[in-house]
Scaffold this motif. Sequence first.
Motif, PDB file in Angstrom:
ATOM      1  N   UNK A   1       0.898  -1.614   0.049  1.00  0.00           N
ATOM      2  CA  UNK A   1       0.522  -0.122   0.061  1.00  0.00           C
ATOM      3  C   UNK A   1       1.036   1.395   0.225  1.00  0.00           C
ATOM      4  N   UNK A   2       1.972   1.505   0.535  1.00  0.00           N
ATOM      5  CA  UNK A   2       3.137   2.173   1.209  1.00  0.00           C
ATOM      6  C   UNK A   2       3.603   2.511  -0.154  1.00  0.00           C
ATOM      7  N   UNK A   3       3.853   1.468  -0.825  1.00  0.00           N
ATOM      8  CA  UNK A   3       5.065   1.671  -2.015  1.00  0.00           C
ATOM      9  C   UNK A   3       3.657   2.456  -3.345  1.00  0.00           C
ATOM     10  N   UNK A   4       2.762   1.862  -3.457  1.00  0.00           N
ATOM     11  CA  UNK A   4       1.777   2.711  -3.921  1.00  0.00           C
ATOM     12  C   UNK A   4       1.325   4.294  -4.050  1.00  0.00           C
ATOM     13  N   UNK A   5       1.193   4.163  -2.882  1.00  0.00           N
ATOM     14  CA  UNK A   5       1.177   5.587  -2.508  1.00  0.00           C
ATOM     15  C   UNK A   5       2.172   6.240  -2.924  1.00  0.00           C
ATOM     16  N   UNK A   6       3.537   5.495  -2.589  1.00  0.00           N
ATOM     17  CA  UNK A   6       5.027   6.677  -3.682  1.00  0.00           C
ATOM     18  C   UNK A   6       5.029   6.531  -4.395  1.00  0.00           C
TER      19      UNK A   6
ATOM     20  N   UNK B   1       5.338  10.238  -6.623  1.00  0.00           N
ATOM     21  CA  UNK B   1       5.817  10.932  -7.467  1.00  0.00           C
ATOM     22  C   UNK B   1       6.251  10.707  -9.260  1.00  0.00           C
ATOM     23  N   UNK B   2       5.704   9.757  -8.969  1.00  0.00           N
ATOM     24  CA  UNK B   2       4.751  10.151 -10.696  1.00  0.00           C
ATOM     25  C   UNK B   2       4.144  11.662 -10.638  1.00  0.00           C
ATOM     26  N   UNK B   3       3.426  11.952  -9.755  1.00  0.00           N
ATOM     27  CA  UNK B   3       2.947  13.627 -10.254  1.00  0.00           C
ATOM     28  C   UNK B   3       4.052  14.516 -10.185  1.00  0.00           C
ATOM     29  N   UNK B   4       5.585  14.035 -10.104  1.00  0.00           N
ATOM     30  CA  UNK B   4       6.446  15.219 -10.205  1.00  0.00           C
ATOM     31  C   UNK B   4       7.261  14.366 -11.612  1.00  0.00           C
ATOM     32  N   UNK B   5       6.728  13.443 -12.161  1.00  0.00           N
ATOM     33  CA  UNK B   5       7.314  13.137 -13.478  1.00  0.00           C
ATOM     34  C   UNK B   5       8.533  11.985 -13.641  1.00  0.00           C
ATOM     35  N   UNK B   6       8.174  11.685 -12.080  1.00  0.00           N
ATOM     36  CA  UNK B   6       9.295  10.185 -11.943  1.00  0.00           C
ATOM     37  C   UNK B   6       8.130   9.100 -11.700  1.00  0.00           C
ATOM     38  N   UNK B   7       8.121   8.382 -12.808  1.00  0.00           N
ATOM     39  CA  UNK B   7       7.118   7.665 -12.916  1.00  0.00           C
ATOM     40  C   UNK B   7       7.708   5.513 -13.279  1.00  0.00           C
TER      41      UNK B   7
ATOM     42  N   UNK C   1      13.645   1.078  -4.858  1.00  0.00           N
ATOM     43  CA  UNK C   1      13.679   2.247  -4.703  1.00  0.00           C
ATOM     44  C   UNK C   1      12.182   2.688  -3.352  1.00  0.00           C
ATOM     45  N   UNK C   2      10.941   1.978  -4.744  1.00  0.00           N
ATOM     46  CA  UNK C   2       9.991   2.474  -4.306  1.00  0.00           C
ATOM     47  C   UNK C   2       9.717   2.016  -2.792  1.00  0.00           C
ATOM     48  N   UNK C   3       9.860  -0.063  -2.352  1.00  0.00           N
ATOM     49  CA  UNK C   3      10.440  -0.371  -1.070  1.00  0.00           C
ATOM     50  C   UNK C   3      10.800   0.232  -0.552  1.00  0.00           C
ATOM     51  N   UNK C   4      11.987   0.702  -0.226  1.00  0.00           N
ATOM     52  CA  UNK C   4      13.002   1.637   0.527  1.00  0.00           C
ATOM     53  C   UNK C   4      12.425   2.475   0.661  1.00  0.00           C
TER      54      UNK C   4
END
Length: 462
Positions: A378-383, A387-393, A399-402
């Motif tokens: 859940x936290x990974x999907x939220x992250x 990040x996608x909102x800032x163009x980092x998709x 990295x997402x897990x961390x």
Amino acid sequence: MNINKNRIDDLNLSVSVEINKDDYESKVNEVLRDYRRKANIPGFRPGKVPESMVRKMYGKAVLIDEINKLVSESLQNYLKEEQIQLLGEPMPKTTSDDLEWEIGNNFTFEFEMGLAPTIDLNLSKEDKITKYQITVDKELVDKTVDSYAGRYGKMVDTEAVVDFKEKLTGDIVQLDADNQPVENGLSAEDSSVLVSLIKDEEHRKPFEGAKPGDEVVFRLAETFPNDWEITSILKKKDKEEVGDISDSLFRFTVKKIEKFVNAEMNQELFDKVFGEGEVKSIEEFEDRIKNDIAADFEDAAFGKFVRDAREFLLDNINPPLPEEFLSKWLRASNKEIDDETFDKEFPYFLKTMKWDLIIQTIAKQKDLKVEEQDIVEYAKNAAKRQFAQYGMGNLPDDILTKYAINSLKEEKSIRDAASRVLEMKVVEVVGEDMDIVVQEMSTDDFNKMIYAANNKEAVNEE
């Protein structure tokens, strides 16, 4: 010790705890003996303080402390053994002032409690709820493609002002009535002018067709009426440094003209957006964008489904609550909140409590559990969405897990995530017991629906 309960009604309970001296006397005496051994009182050697003095000095405090411990422990054990599910905490009807605190006395404590209601779900296929399936049209894909091209675009040199989207770099100087530079007048080197900011057609004309080396004479205050534009062009801190230039002409000597151009649709752009080698053609690029948009709207549609399911269950189950008790308990627990704020927030508290009760009931019936991996995902999907909102998709999974694990350091963050995961699990299984009506909808219509719903909620909250 005797504990007796009096069921006032289905939602309210009164419990009395009777404590006699045999329940506490030995413990109180033990504590007082320990006090006597350790007491450091002037005029007496350690351990030689008279017992009567120790009892006089500490007896009442020790008695109150031990009785409170005994009552609290006994009451909690009783509620657990009797499987009594409370809402809020037991509220004492007996105050300290009501009792005669003397060793050897018997004591009776009364508590009032609010009970959790019994919830009957009774869901069937006759209960209908809508689930939206969002279709992504080509127009939105094309807009997103253009957005990425713009995001990774750059400024390039151009030969002349053509469409007033150019940026000019040059030197600016204030002129007198004879079009000569004013002595000690305003000036700036390598100043930047965005001709796109010039809104008036007449004021644009002096810049039309301008090339490097050209001199453009214009009234700065009329062409750029905003103070921040003027101070930026003249490289001043504020309007006071500029002064009154309403009648002044300025000459701008063009050194360089640049224009922003979108990034080309090539492998370089594909790699920047989605990672090296992930996409290798325009078709793949557009397909990936379409899939990502669809995934975002799928999340949004499920969020809408969760909200609709919550409202449906609240309206149709609407478990009763001991509202009078809860109001009294909350006011006692939050004495700093004024009456107006309390009256405004209390209905939302009741609604939240009802939903929590429904969630817990369904989770128990369906044997739903939240595992550690559920919370991390859940936290990974939220992250990922953040990040996608800032163009980092295109961030790697590690990295997402961390980042997700780091966001779950606080206990509250874990509880909030677990609560959200359980809510989603409950809604999914509830949907299996109901008639799910799938309705296809365009992204535009879905956005309009969500916007209208959010505005309605905002109005209701006010």
